[in-house]
Motif scaffolding. Structure first.
Motif, PDB file in Angstrom:
ATOM      1  N   SER A  55       0.851  -1.186   0.000  1.00 51.38           N
ATOM      2  CA  SER A  55       0.000   0.000   0.000  1.00 51.38           C
ATOM      3  C   SER A  55       0.890   1.241   0.000  1.00 51.38           C
ATOM      4  O   SER A  55       1.776   1.395   0.851  1.00 51.38           O
ATOM      5  N   HIS A  56       0.603   2.122  -0.968  1.00 49.34           N
ATOM      6  CA  HIS A  56       1.372   3.355  -1.097  1.00 49.34           C
ATOM      7  C   HIS A  56       0.384   4.503  -1.315  1.00 49.34           C
ATOM      8  O   HIS A  56      -0.364   4.501  -2.295  1.00 49.34           O
ATOM      9  N   ASN A  57       0.389   5.473  -0.388  1.00 48.94           N
ATOM     10  CA  ASN A  57      -0.540   6.605  -0.443  1.00 48.94           C
ATOM     11  C   ASN A  57      -1.997   6.133  -0.530  1.00 48.94           C
ATOM     12  O   ASN A  57      -2.783   6.580  -1.361  1.00 48.94           O
ATOM     13  N   MET A  58      -2.342   5.190   0.350  1.00 41.29           N
ATOM     14  CA  MET A  58      -3.701   4.709   0.529  1.00 41.29           C
ATOM     15  C   MET A  58      -4.247   3.868  -0.635  1.00 41.29           C
ATOM     16  O   MET A  58      -5.461   3.704  -0.757  1.00 41.29           O
ATOM     17  N   ASP A  59      -3.383   3.319  -1.464  1.00 40.98           N
ATOM     18  CA  ASP A  59      -3.873   2.352  -2.449  1.00 40.98           C
ATOM     19  C   ASP A  59      -3.682   0.940  -1.880  1.00 40.98           C
ATOM     20  O   ASP A  59      -3.170   0.782  -0.763  1.00 40.98           O
ATOM     21  N   ALA A  60      -4.095  -0.094  -2.621  1.00 37.27           N
ATOM     22  CA  ALA A  60      -3.972  -1.487  -2.148  1.00 37.27           C
ATOM     23  C   ALA A  60      -3.668  -2.380  -3.343  1.00 37.27           C
ATOM     24  O   ALA A  60      -4.499  -2.526  -4.249  1.00 37.27           O
ATOM     25  N   ILE A  61      -2.470  -2.949  -3.352  1.00 36.64           N
ATOM     26  CA  ILE A  61      -2.033  -3.821  -4.452  1.00 36.64           C
ATOM     27  C   ILE A  61      -1.589  -5.163  -3.849  1.00 36.64           C
ATOM     28  O   ILE A  61      -0.724  -5.190  -2.970  1.00 36.64           O
ATOM     29  N   LEU A  62      -2.183  -6.221  -4.363  1.00 36.90           N
ATOM     30  CA  LEU A  62      -1.850  -7.572  -3.905  1.00 36.90           C
ATOM     31  C   LEU A  62      -0.983  -8.259  -4.955  1.00 36.90           C
ATOM     32  O   LEU A  62      -1.315  -8.231  -6.141  1.00 36.90           O
ATOM     33  N   LYS A  63       0.125  -8.818  -4.542  1.00 34.88           N
ATOM     34  CA  LYS A  63       1.048  -9.497  -5.457  1.00 34.88           C
ATOM     35  C   LYS A  63       1.254 -10.942  -4.980  1.00 34.88           C
ATOM     36  O   LYS A  63       1.245 -11.231  -3.788  1.00 34.88           O
ATOM     37  N   TRP A  64       1.489 -11.868  -5.934  1.00 32.52           N
ATOM     38  CA  TRP A  64       1.713 -13.275  -5.621  1.00 32.52           C
ATOM     39  C   TRP A  64       2.620 -13.915  -6.675  1.00 32.52           C
ATOM     40  O   TRP A  64       2.880 -13.318  -7.731  1.00 32.52           O
ATOM     41  N   ASP A  65       3.058 -15.106  -6.376  1.00 28.94           N
ATOM     42  CA  ASP A  65       3.911 -15.870  -7.305  1.00 28.94           C
ATOM     43  C   ASP A  65       3.072 -16.880  -8.082  1.00 28.94           C
ATOM     44  O   ASP A  65       2.039 -17.363  -7.602  1.00 28.94           O
ATOM     45  N   ASN A  66       3.529 -17.212  -9.271  1.00 28.73           N
ATOM     46  CA  ASN A  66       2.870 -18.222 -10.114  1.00 28.73           C
ATOM     47  C   ASN A  66       3.211 -19.619  -9.584  1.00 28.73           C
ATOM     48  O   ASN A  66       4.383 -20.023  -9.590  1.00 28.73           O
ATOM     49  N   PRO A  67       2.195 -20.385  -9.147  1.00 30.31           N
ATOM     50  CA  PRO A  67       2.492 -21.725  -8.598  1.00 30.31           C
ATOM     51  C   PRO A  67       2.809 -22.767  -9.670  1.00 30.31           C
ATOM     52  O   PRO A  67       3.456 -23.784  -9.380  1.00 30.31           O
ATOM     53  N   LEU A  68       2.374 -22.525 -10.899  1.00 34.21           N
ATOM     54  CA  LEU A  68       2.579 -23.480 -11.982  1.00 34.21           C
ATOM     55  C   LEU A  68       3.183 -22.754 -13.189  1.00 34.21           C
ATOM     56  O   LEU A  68       2.486 -22.402 -14.142  1.00 34.21           O
ATOM     57  N   PRO A  69       4.450 -22.482 -13.175  1.00 37.43           N
ATOM     58  CA  PRO A  69       5.061 -21.712 -14.276  1.00 37.43           C
ATOM     59  C   PRO A  69       5.003 -22.435 -15.610  1.00 37.43           C
ATOM     60  O   PRO A  69       5.112 -21.795 -16.667  1.00 37.43           O
ATOM     61  N   LEU A  70       4.831 -23.785 -15.632  1.00 35.05           N
ATOM     62  CA  LEU A  70       4.804 -24.512 -16.902  1.00 35.05           C
ATOM     63  C   LEU A  70       3.470 -24.374 -17.610  1.00 35.05           C
ATOM     64  O   LEU A  70       3.389 -24.627 -18.819  1.00 35.05           O
ATOM     65  N   PHE A  71       2.426 -23.979 -16.892  1.00 37.02           N
ATOM     66  CA  PHE A  71       1.101 -23.828 -17.516  1.00 37.02           C
ATOM     67  C   PHE A  71       0.906 -22.365 -17.962  1.00 37.02           C
ATOM     68  O   PHE A  71       1.160 -21.435 -17.186  1.00 37.02           O
ATOM     69  N   ARG A  72       0.437 -22.202 -19.191  1.00 33.91           N
ATOM     70  CA  ARG A  72       0.264 -20.854 -19.735  1.00 33.91           C
ATOM     71  C   ARG A  72      -1.171 -20.335 -19.608  1.00 33.91           C
ATOM     72  O   ARG A  72      -1.382 -19.150 -19.710  1.00 33.91           O
ATOM     73  N   ASP A  73      -2.118 -21.230 -19.400  1.00 37.27           N
ATOM     74  CA  ASP A  73      -3.517 -20.800 -19.361  1.00 37.27           C
ATOM     75  C   ASP A  73      -4.043 -20.688 -17.936  1.00 37.27           C
ATOM     76  O   ASP A  73      -5.232 -20.869 -17.678  1.00 37.27           O
ATOM     77  N   ILE A  74      -3.173 -20.383 -16.989  1.00 39.92           N
ATOM     78  CA  ILE A  74      -3.607 -20.205 -15.600  1.00 39.92           C
ATOM     79  C   ILE A  74      -4.116 -18.772 -15.418  1.00 39.92           C
ATOM     80  O   ILE A  74      -3.510 -17.811 -15.887  1.00 39.92           O
ATOM     81  N   THR A  75      -5.225 -18.630 -14.704  1.00 38.45           N
ATOM     82  CA  THR A  75      -5.786 -17.316 -14.375  1.00 38.45           C
ATOM     83  C   THR A  75      -5.965 -17.217 -12.862  1.00 38.45           C
ATOM     84  O   THR A  75      -5.884 -18.220 -12.139  1.00 38.45           O
ATOM     85  N   TYR A  76      -6.272 -15.981 -12.431  1.00 35.24           N
ATOM     86  CA  TYR A  76      -6.401 -15.739 -10.988  1.00 35.24           C
ATOM     87  C   TYR A  76      -7.615 -14.849 -10.730  1.00 35.24           C
ATOM     88  O   TYR A  76      -8.011 -14.040 -11.567  1.00 35.24           O
TER      89      TYR A  76
END
Length: 313
Positions: A3-24
Motif C-alpha cells: 500500500s502506497h498513499n492509501m492504495d492497495a495492491i496484492l502481489k503473488w507468485d505463479n504456482p505453476l510456471p509450466l502452464f500458460r492458461d492459468i488465471t487468478y
C-alpha cells in the motif's frame, strides 16, 4: 500486500510456471461488510490493484485463488493472522517541494510544501495532524546541515541565509498516527539572492520622497507667484478707465497763445481805510507766472505807503 498513499495492491507468485492458461481471481472485504467483493477476475497477471477502497478507516481482508480450466485452488487470505489497516500499513510518499527566493532586510528562501495525493481522502482527513521535517544545507557543505522539526505550516521561511549561496532542501512528512517510515522528498536546490530592502522601509522612503517632491513644487509655485505677481486694479479705477472723456485740446494742436485771466486788485490806505488806492493799469500788471509782482508792489508802496504786512498782497 503493498500500500502506497492509501492504495492497495496484492502481489503473488505463479504456482505453476509450466502452464500458460492459468488465471487468478482476487477479492477483498471491509470489516463492516461480511461478503467478499471480487475485483480482479480471470486475470493472468500475478498482481491485483484494488483501486479505490471504501474508506481509509476500518480493516480489510484480501484473498486470491488460482484457476486452471474448470479447477480452482483454495483461497489464500492476506494477512493471515490479522486484518490490514490502511492508516497503519500504507506508506506515505514524499511531499512535493518548490523553492522561491525572496528578498527582504535579510534575504531568505521560502519552502512551499504540497502534500502527496492519496488514493482515498487526504492526509488531514485520514490522520488529523500533519507536520513536516525540513533539512537544508549549503550545496558545497552538506555536513553542516540545519533542521526544522515538525513545522506545522506548508510555507516555511529559511533564515538566516548567506547571500549568493546555493542551498539544498529536503522535506519529510511527519504523521504521528502513521507507523511506517516516511520518505524524504527529492533534493531541491536554489541560489539565495542579495539582501534587499524590506517592503516597509521601501514604503516609508517612497512617502518621504513624495513629501519632498510636494514641498519642492510648493516652493517653486510660491516663488513664481512672488516674482510674477498678478496685480489687480481696484474696481473704481477700472470704471474710471472705461469712461472715456473727450479732450479736444489734446487732440488739436495749439495755434494761439494762451490768454491769462486775472482779477483787478484794490488796495486801501491803512490811515484812511475807506480811501481806495487806484491800482496800476492792466498793461503794467505782472503776470501770474513771475512769482513776485515787483511793479505792483512799488506802486502800492509809493501811493498807499503800505507797511510790510501789505507788501505781499
Amino acid at each position: 500486500m503493498v500500500s502506497h498513499n492509501m492504495d492497495a495492491i496484492l502481489k503473488w507468485d505463479n504456482p505453476l510456471p509450466l502452464f500458460r492458461d492459468i488465471t487468478y481471481t482476487a477479492e477483498y472485504k471491509h470489516s463492516l461488510i461480511k461478503v467478499f467483493q471480487s475485483v480482479c477476475m480471470g486475470t493472468k497477471e500475478c498482481r491485483c490493484d484494488f483501486g479505490r477502497l471504501r474508506s481509509v478507516h476500518g480493516t480489510y481482508k484480501f484473498r486470491v485463488r488460482t484457476e486452471h480450466q474448470r479447477e480452482n485452488s483454495s483461497w489464500v487470505e492476506i494477512p493471515t493472522n490479522k486484518s490490514f489497516s490502511l492508516t497503519k500499513e500504507t506508506i506515505i510518499g514524499p511531499p512535493k517541494v518548490t523553492l522561491v527566493t525572496k528578498g527582504g532586510a535579510t534575504g531568505f528562501i521560502e519552502v512551499n510544501i504540497q502534500d502527496p495525493v492519496l488514493k482515498i481522502d487526504s492526509l488531514k482527513g485520514a490522520y488529523g495532524t500533519v507536520a513536516y521535517n525540513i533539512r537544508y544545507w549549503k550545496e558545497t557543505d552538506k555536513k553542516n546541515m540545519s533542521e526544522i522539526k515538525e513545522a506545522a505550516e506548508q510555507q516555511v521561511k529559511l533564515t538566516p541565509l548567506e547571500p549568493n549561496t546555493r542551498y539544498c532542501v529536503q522535506v519529510q512528512m511527519y504523521v504521528p498516527l502513521c507507523y511506517t517510515e516516511k520518505e524524504y522528498s527529492n533534493i531541491t536546490c536554489l541560489m539565495s539572492t542579495e539582501p534587499r530592502m524590506s517592503e516597509g522601509l521601501l514604503v516609508i522612503l517612497l512617502m518621504v520622497a513624495f513629501l519632498l517632491l510636494f514641498l519642492i513644487c510648493c516652493v517653486i509655485y510660491k516663488g513664481r507667484k512672488f516674482l510674477h505677481p498678478k496685480v489687480k486694479l481696484p474696481e473704481h479705477f477700472k470704471k474710471h478707465l472705461n469712461n472715456s472723456y473727450p479732450c479736444s485740446y489734446l487732440a488739436s494742436p495749439i495755434t494761439l497763445p494762451l490768454q491769462e485771466k486775472y482779477d483787478q486788485i484794490n488796495a486801501l490806505d491803512e490811515e484812511n481805510p475807506y480811501n481806495e488806492i487806484t491800482c496800476l493799469s492792466e498793461d503794467n500788471l505782472c503776470t501770474m507766472d513771475r512769482g513776485q509782482c515787483t511793479e505792483y508792489y512799488n506802486a502800492v508802496h509809493k501811493k498807499a505807503k503800505c507797511d510790510l504786512p501789505y507788501r505781499n498782497i
